[in-house]
Design an enzyme around this catalytic site. Sequence first.
Site, mmCIF file in Angstrom:
data_model
loop_
_atom_site.group_PDB
_atom_site.id
_atom_site.type_symbol
_atom_site.label_atom_id
_atom_site.label_comp_id
_atom_site.label_asym_id
_atom_site.label_seq_id
_atom_site.Cartn_x
_atom_site.Cartn_y
_atom_site.Cartn_z
ATOM 1 N N LYS A 107 0.846 -1.201 0.000
ATOM 2 C CA LYS A 107 0.000 0.000 0.000
ATOM 3 C C LYS A 107 0.877 1.245 0.000
ATOM 4 O O LYS A 107 1.874 1.312 0.728
ATOM 5 C CB LYS A 107 -0.915 -0.024 1.239
ATOM 6 N N SER A 128 -9.895 2.089 2.562
ATOM 7 C CA SER A 128 -8.992 2.787 1.673
ATOM 8 C C SER A 128 -8.056 1.884 0.877
ATOM 9 O O SER A 128 -7.540 2.290 -0.156
ATOM 10 C CB SER A 128 -8.144 3.764 2.485
ATOM 11 N N SER A 145 -10.113 -0.260 6.774
ATOM 12 C CA SER A 145 -9.486 -0.154 5.455
ATOM 13 C C SER A 145 -8.744 -1.395 4.969
ATOM 14 O O SER A 145 -8.328 -1.449 3.819
ATOM 15 C CB SER A 145 -8.530 1.043 5.424
#
EC number: 6.3.5.7
Lengths: 500, 464
Positions: free
Chosen positions: A83, A158, A182
Amino acid sequence: MTDISTIIKLTAAEIAAKIASGELTAVEVTEAHLARIEAVDEKVHAFLHIDREGALAQARAVDAKKAAGEKLGPLAGVPLALKDIFTTEDMPTTVGSKILEGWVPPYDATVTKRLKAADVVILGKTNMDEFAMGSSTENSAYGPTGNPWDLTRIPGGSGGGSSAALASFEAPLAIGTDTGGSIRQPAAVTGTVGVKPTYGGVSRYGMVAFSSSLDQGGPCARTVLDAALLHEAIAGHDPLDSTSIDAPVPPVVEAARNGSVQGMRVGVVKQFSGEGYQAGVVQRFNESVELLKSLGATIVELDCPSFDLGLSAYYLIAPSECSSNLARFDAMRYGLRVGDDGTRSAEDVTALTREAGFGDEVKRRIILGTYALSSGYYDAYYGSAQKVRTLITRDFEKAFEQVDVIVSPTTPTTAFPIGERADDPMAMYLADLCTIPTNLAGNAAMSLPCGLAPEDGLPVGLQIIAPAMKDDRLYKVGAAVEAAFVEKWGHPLLEEAPSL
Amino acid sequence: MTVIDLESYEDALATYDPVMGLEVHVELGTKTKMFCGCSTELKQDANSQTCPVCLGLPGALPVVNEIGVESAIKIGLALNCEIAEWCRFARKNYFYPDMPKNFQTSQYDEPIAFDGYLDVQLEDGEIFRVQIERAHMEEDTGKSTHVGGATGRIHGASHSLLDYNRAGIPLIEIVTKPIEGAGARAPEVAKAYVAELRELIKALGVSEARMEMGQMRCDVNLSLRPHGREAFGTRSETKNVNSLRSVERAARFEIQHRGVALDLETGGTIVQETRHFHEEDGSTTAGRIKDNAEDYRYFPEPDLVPVAPARDWVEELRKGLPELPRLRRARLKEEWGVSEHDMQSILNAGAVDLIVATTEVGAPADQARKWWMGELARNANETGRALDELGVTPAPVPAALRFRPGAPPFRLSASAAGFPGPWSRRRSSRRCGSAAAARSPPSTTASGVCPVPACRPRASCRRP
């Protein structure tokens, strides 16, 4: 030579075993995944940055180790999608924001370092909602990511880039961060596995902060065992993060290899049901509860009244902390700088940069948090939210006196269409209804697939919640549930995803 | 600078009682910064002593310096404060380019030390008790240099240079309770308090407390109220008053200045403002107006676990406290048989410790005193250096005294006596030279969490 389509369907554990046995080389595995990314990522847009050369260099180093007869770690040579919130000294780190476009940090996050030390091959950085604020990845400044099950739908957020990379077979492993769901919500809507470890279980050093007291990095994978292997690689005490727990990592891999719910008490919380839950989600959840019973668990109904206040408390605490954490983006030292024409004051340049560099959702939360922390409002907002947090923690403590784990739907609905909630922040926030209480209390939770909703054919996630520092229970229960479902379906759920 | 009409000091005091508050920032002499492993050594190269943490780079996290905590506790104990069993850091949010995170990691409503006092001796021997409200830990900011303007202030500058070497250096802020009842002696009390505090800090070995080097900085807050009134008046805050003499002058100036302002007042309240002190003429000028709109949005620092100093550790530190400077001075005065006036001169020359050290290596007290207070003190004074910066150390002094028995103890050519060139300019290190500092382990921050179990937070306090 194994063909690409076979390699990309392998689990991380299988890849590591094949590299260790010499059946595959790390370079072959990396090239297969890079080819897959090349083929499908234009459609999926899981990645913001692909480090082709760096990944191949890492892979070659693993093969050299193997050739030299060195013992390889349990994830050596396995590709991973990181990420874009973790700092990487050899790749840009944007956090999905224009304000950090092109910024290459001078240091590696602890998680990055540990991945490298474990000989994991980092393919690149994945898309995310800007500063991890969102539940759909639509808030990325670099465009949305598609859900591999239906590219017109959101992959969750997210960490939608990480979940989409897994579901599209671009990578067998990914790293996410979970502030209000997330990791888990993206896992749920893409039919993958995601774990939010106990707060302090994985170092936050080098993880760009959204809300410091809630943020937690964790593993994403396609199987429970793979998640456990990754969990073990990144977890453990870090002297650079004073909130990191100085205790042994719970035995997650052992638990994942010995899945069982026999004799366990499993809680079902009243507050995680009712209005707003999609029928197909409720149906699959109820079937999961029946499955747990059939596997030897006892079901206990629980009442956790404070959970109803979780969402409200979260949307005071997270914005408050973010308003302070994001103050450093002032155009002085790094990142975007707008309007510096030699005539403007530093204050004006900061204002113009923040105006241009932050997206709407980020601005909304900075304003909200600044307000909530203001003198005269602090007690009513931030102060009250912290009290709710204590109440939720107590509800969990009471619950865990009666049960070993709690289960719930991970998110109330399946993946919604891109654009559907983009203009309705409140509707977007509801996606995290079931995941937020765990962040507020700091304990551990997992999402794993429990079937497809009959009405839309999209994945539904089952959430398992464990007490703090009992992360291994997630894997013990998760592995048992996963095995039972795969047996029932005849194959892993992702086999049913359309080919891209 | 605008010319300000000042009321005479006597006139101001005929109508008003001054109430003072003194805020002193002490830069600790730790080897590393408060929240990272960067060195605190003074470096010329801008931004050479920085890392992701003290530059506030995205993702970087602070870790508390154990020696910083220990120093804060020592200061708190020496000031007769309570030491918190549990306290937290807090974020003080405001934007300024030399503050890397745009918040200062400080302490707010949970300081490590609180409710103490310091007895200070005035020139006539009277002891005045200054009540201490709190002492708390925080970090220093970086340094801005404004270029292109006439004043060196940001106004009129063409650009500014930022140096973050100072960012993150540990500070202890010591705040007094309102000092009342000093009347005309308020400026003297202010000076005596800062002087005593400086001696105390030095005696504790936690900082060299050199005001001229910014290691100790003082803000003088002052308000006036008409005789007999209970409520405090509106205060002015004079920032960065950086010598003992200036502390006294600033207090005096503000009494006169506030006096005028109050006399002119027509029923309303006068403004609360920040003021700048001018070394040249001892005046102050208005800075920004401080209204209640200033809001630092304090909240507990979520990146740091609470600090919970174990009681036995605190007691151990209490046992190790040195003799209070005021009492030590009285004892030495007695032992050396000198007058109050001579003792004051020795003190002003910074010679107390040097004389003690010289007697400890075998020199008689009177000769040791003459050695340091004669030619050496004169030279130090003339060249604007501290006595201990001349390159002369106490160790060879007894031999030198024996070498020329009966002769004047020192001549300029005495460098032949075998000690390093006394007149060579040597840059002083900002490091605290005391034995206590030398014993300090290198860096707690590089390795992270305090290695001393006593300092570790209780498990139940892990999360805010």
